[in-house]
Design a protein around this motif. Structure first.
Motif, PDB file in Angstrom:
ATOM      1  N   GLY A  51       0.808  -1.225   0.097  1.00  0.00           N
ATOM      2  CA  GLY A  51       0.053   0.600  -0.344  1.00  0.00           C
ATOM      3  C   GLY A  51       1.473   1.693   0.261  1.00  0.00           C
ATOM      4  O   GLY A  51       1.824   1.045  -0.411  1.00  0.00           O
ATOM      5  N   VAL A  52       0.221   2.717  -0.048  1.00  0.00           N
ATOM      6  CA  VAL A  52       0.905   3.911   0.634  1.00  0.00           C
ATOM      7  C   VAL A  52       0.309   4.407   1.418  1.00  0.00           C
ATOM      8  O   VAL A  52      -1.006   3.964   1.601  1.00  0.00           O
ATOM      9  N   VAL A  53       1.195   5.580   2.136  1.00  0.00           N
ATOM     10  CA  VAL A  53       0.209   6.103   2.632  1.00  0.00           C
ATOM     11  C   VAL A  53       0.486   7.401   2.779  1.00  0.00           C
ATOM     12  O   VAL A  53       2.381   7.847   1.677  1.00  0.00           O
ATOM     13  N   PHE A  54       0.160   8.807   2.618  1.00  0.00           N
ATOM     14  CA  PHE A  54      -0.260  10.069   2.250  1.00  0.00           C
ATOM     15  C   PHE A  54       0.295  10.683   3.569  1.00  0.00           C
ATOM     16  O   PHE A  54      -0.363  10.720   5.008  1.00  0.00           O
ATOM     17  N   CYS A  55       1.619  11.624   3.795  1.00  0.00           N
ATOM     18  CA  CYS A  55       2.106  11.341   5.235  1.00  0.00           C
ATOM     19  C   CYS A  55       2.524  12.345   6.075  1.00  0.00           C
ATOM     20  O   CYS A  55       3.673  13.536   4.271  1.00  0.00           O
ATOM     21  N   LEU A  56       2.389  13.785   6.373  1.00  0.00           N
ATOM     22  CA  LEU A  56       2.761  14.897   6.465  1.00  0.00           C
ATOM     23  C   LEU A  56       3.936  14.975   7.327  1.00  0.00           C
ATOM     24  O   LEU A  56       3.948  13.964   8.587  1.00  0.00           O
ATOM     25  N   ALA A  57       5.044  15.070   7.049  1.00  0.00           N
ATOM     26  CA  ALA A  57       5.910  15.461   8.001  1.00  0.00           C
ATOM     27  C   ALA A  57       7.156  16.512   7.111  1.00  0.00           C
ATOM     28  O   ALA A  57       7.240  16.649   6.373  1.00  0.00           O
ATOM     29  N   ALA A  58       8.041  16.717   8.077  1.00  0.00           N
ATOM     30  CA  ALA A  58       9.071  18.099   7.188  1.00  0.00           C
ATOM     31  C   ALA A  58      10.161  17.354   6.542  1.00  0.00           C
ATOM     32  O   ALA A  58      10.996  17.853   5.575  1.00  0.00           O
ATOM     33  N   ASP A  59      10.391  15.875   6.363  1.00  0.00           N
ATOM     34  CA  ASP A  59      11.308  15.363   4.826  1.00  0.00           C
ATOM     35  C   ASP A  59      10.797  14.116   4.891  1.00  0.00           C
ATOM     36  O   ASP A  59      10.116  13.059   5.150  1.00  0.00           O
ATOM     37  N   SER A  60      11.212  13.236   3.523  1.00  0.00           N
ATOM     38  CA  SER A  60      10.846  11.920   3.466  1.00  0.00           C
ATOM     39  C   SER A  60      11.166  11.362   4.869  1.00  0.00           C
ATOM     40  O   SER A  60      10.541  10.004   5.032  1.00  0.00           O
ATOM     41  N   ALA A  61      12.521  11.117   4.694  1.00  0.00           N
ATOM     42  CA  ALA A  61      12.888  10.119   6.331  1.00  0.00           C
ATOM     43  C   ALA A  61      12.135  10.684   6.942  1.00  0.00           C
ATOM     44  O   ALA A  61      12.012   8.814   7.557  1.00  0.00           O
ATOM     45  N   ARG A  62      11.708  11.232   7.575  1.00  0.00           N
ATOM     46  CA  ARG A  62      10.374  11.598   8.558  1.00  0.00           C
ATOM     47  C   ARG A  62       9.044  10.572   8.215  1.00  0.00           C
ATOM     48  O   ARG A  62       8.618  10.009   9.229  1.00  0.00           O
ATOM     49  N   ALA A  63       9.200  11.229   7.345  1.00  0.00           N
ATOM     50  CA  ALA A  63       7.699  10.368   6.651  1.00  0.00           C
ATOM     51  C   ALA A  63       8.234   8.624   6.465  1.00  0.00           C
ATOM     52  O   ALA A  63       7.439   8.346   7.311  1.00  0.00           O
ATOM     53  N   ALA A  64       8.886   8.268   6.301  1.00  0.00           N
ATOM     54  CA  ALA A  64       8.823   6.802   6.220  1.00  0.00           C
ATOM     55  C   ALA A  64       9.492   6.451   7.503  1.00  0.00           C
ATOM     56  O   ALA A  64       8.931   4.999   7.760  1.00  0.00           O
ATOM     57  N   LEU A  65       9.811   7.444   8.808  1.00  0.00           N
ATOM     58  CA  LEU A  65       9.547   6.481  10.360  1.00  0.00           C
ATOM     59  C   LEU A  65       7.907   6.747  11.041  1.00  0.00           C
ATOM     60  O   LEU A  65       8.397   5.621  11.592  1.00  0.00           O
ATOM     61  N   GLN A  66       7.137   7.816  10.520  1.00  0.00           N
ATOM     62  CA  GLN A  66       5.852   7.502  11.542  1.00  0.00           C
ATOM     63  C   GLN A  66       5.978   6.627  10.442  1.00  0.00           C
ATOM     64  O   GLN A  66       4.468   5.705  10.884  1.00  0.00           O
ATOM     65  N   THR A  67       5.185   6.422   8.918  1.00  0.00           N
ATOM     66  CA  THR A  67       4.920   5.210   8.286  1.00  0.00           C
ATOM     67  C   THR A  67       5.613   3.695   8.839  1.00  0.00           C
ATOM     68  O   THR A  67       4.961   2.937   9.368  1.00  0.00           O
ATOM     69  N   ARG A  68       6.504   3.102   9.285  1.00  0.00           N
ATOM     70  CA  ARG A  68       6.984   2.154   9.908  1.00  0.00           C
ATOM     71  C   ARG A  68       6.481   2.222  11.016  1.00  0.00           C
ATOM     72  O   ARG A  68       5.975   1.160  11.509  1.00  0.00           O
ATOM     73  N   ALA A  69       6.243   3.251  12.020  1.00  0.00           N
ATOM     74  CA  ALA A  69       6.216   3.169  13.183  1.00  0.00           C
ATOM     75  C   ALA A  69       4.426   2.949  13.019  1.00  0.00           C
ATOM     76  O   ALA A  69       3.914   2.655  14.085  1.00  0.00           O
ATOM     77  N   LEU A  70       3.542   2.948  11.940  1.00  0.00           N
ATOM     78  CA  LEU A  70       2.093   2.902  11.964  1.00  0.00           C
ATOM     79  C   LEU A  70       2.307   1.366  11.643  1.00  0.00           C
ATOM     80  O   LEU A  70       1.631   0.136  12.280  1.00  0.00           O
ATOM     81  N   CYS A  71       3.218   0.898  10.736  1.00  0.00           N
ATOM     82  CA  CYS A  71       3.038  -0.899  10.071  1.00  0.00           C
ATOM     83  C   CYS A  71       2.939  -1.337  11.537  1.00  0.00           C
ATOM     84  O   CYS A  71       2.774  -2.660  11.631  1.00  0.00           O
ATOM     85  N   GLU A  72       4.057  -0.599  12.479  1.00  0.00           N
ATOM     86  CA  GLU A  72       4.621  -1.379  13.407  1.00  0.00           C
ATOM     87  C   GLU A  72       3.411  -2.294  14.036  1.00  0.00           C
ATOM     88  O   GLU A  72       2.862  -2.748  14.959  1.00  0.00           O
ATOM     89  N   ARG A  73       3.013  -0.447  15.134  1.00  0.00           N
ATOM     90  CA  ARG A  73       1.190  -1.223  15.664  1.00  0.00           C
ATOM     91  C   ARG A  73       0.576  -1.099  15.374  1.00  0.00           C
ATOM     92  O   ARG A  73      -0.101  -2.190  15.661  1.00  0.00           O
TER      93      ARG A  73
END
Length: 94
Positions: A51-73
């Motif tokens: 899938g894909v996530v549209f994510c608000l974040a300061a940069d793409s690296a942070r967006a990837a971390l936020q998406t990983r956290a979502l998937c882990e939870r």
């Protein structure tokens, strides 16, 4: 806004694949306001889901971390994802 792709792998076959709506519900249930998630799309397959996530974040690296956290939870909290793993989190370049 950043577009992040994810791939989740399911355990060995034996259990039926969850419906896409159930996967989507599990991801949204695991989301937190701090994740900055604006939209999620997910497609089930025999191997798991992508899938894909549209994510608000300061940069793409942070967006990837936020998406990983979502998937882990989601994997930790949703019984239907018991035994699933994160295969990849990818930043989609424009």
């Amino acid at each position: 806004m950043h577009l992040i792709e994810f791939v989740l792998s399911r355990p060995a076959p034996g259990r039926p694949s969850p419906a896409e709506r159930d996967l989507l519900d599990a991801l949204w249930a695991a989301s937190r306001p701090c994740d900055g998630i604006e939209h999620i799309r997910v497609h089930a397959s025999r191997a798991g889901a992508r899938g894909v996530v549209f994510c608000l974040a300061a940069d793409s690296a942070r967006a990837a971390l936020q998406t990983r956290a979502l998937c882990e939870r989601a994997l930790a909290e949703a019984p239907l994802l018991d035994g699933w793993l994160i295969s990849s989190i990818l930043v989609t370049r424009p």
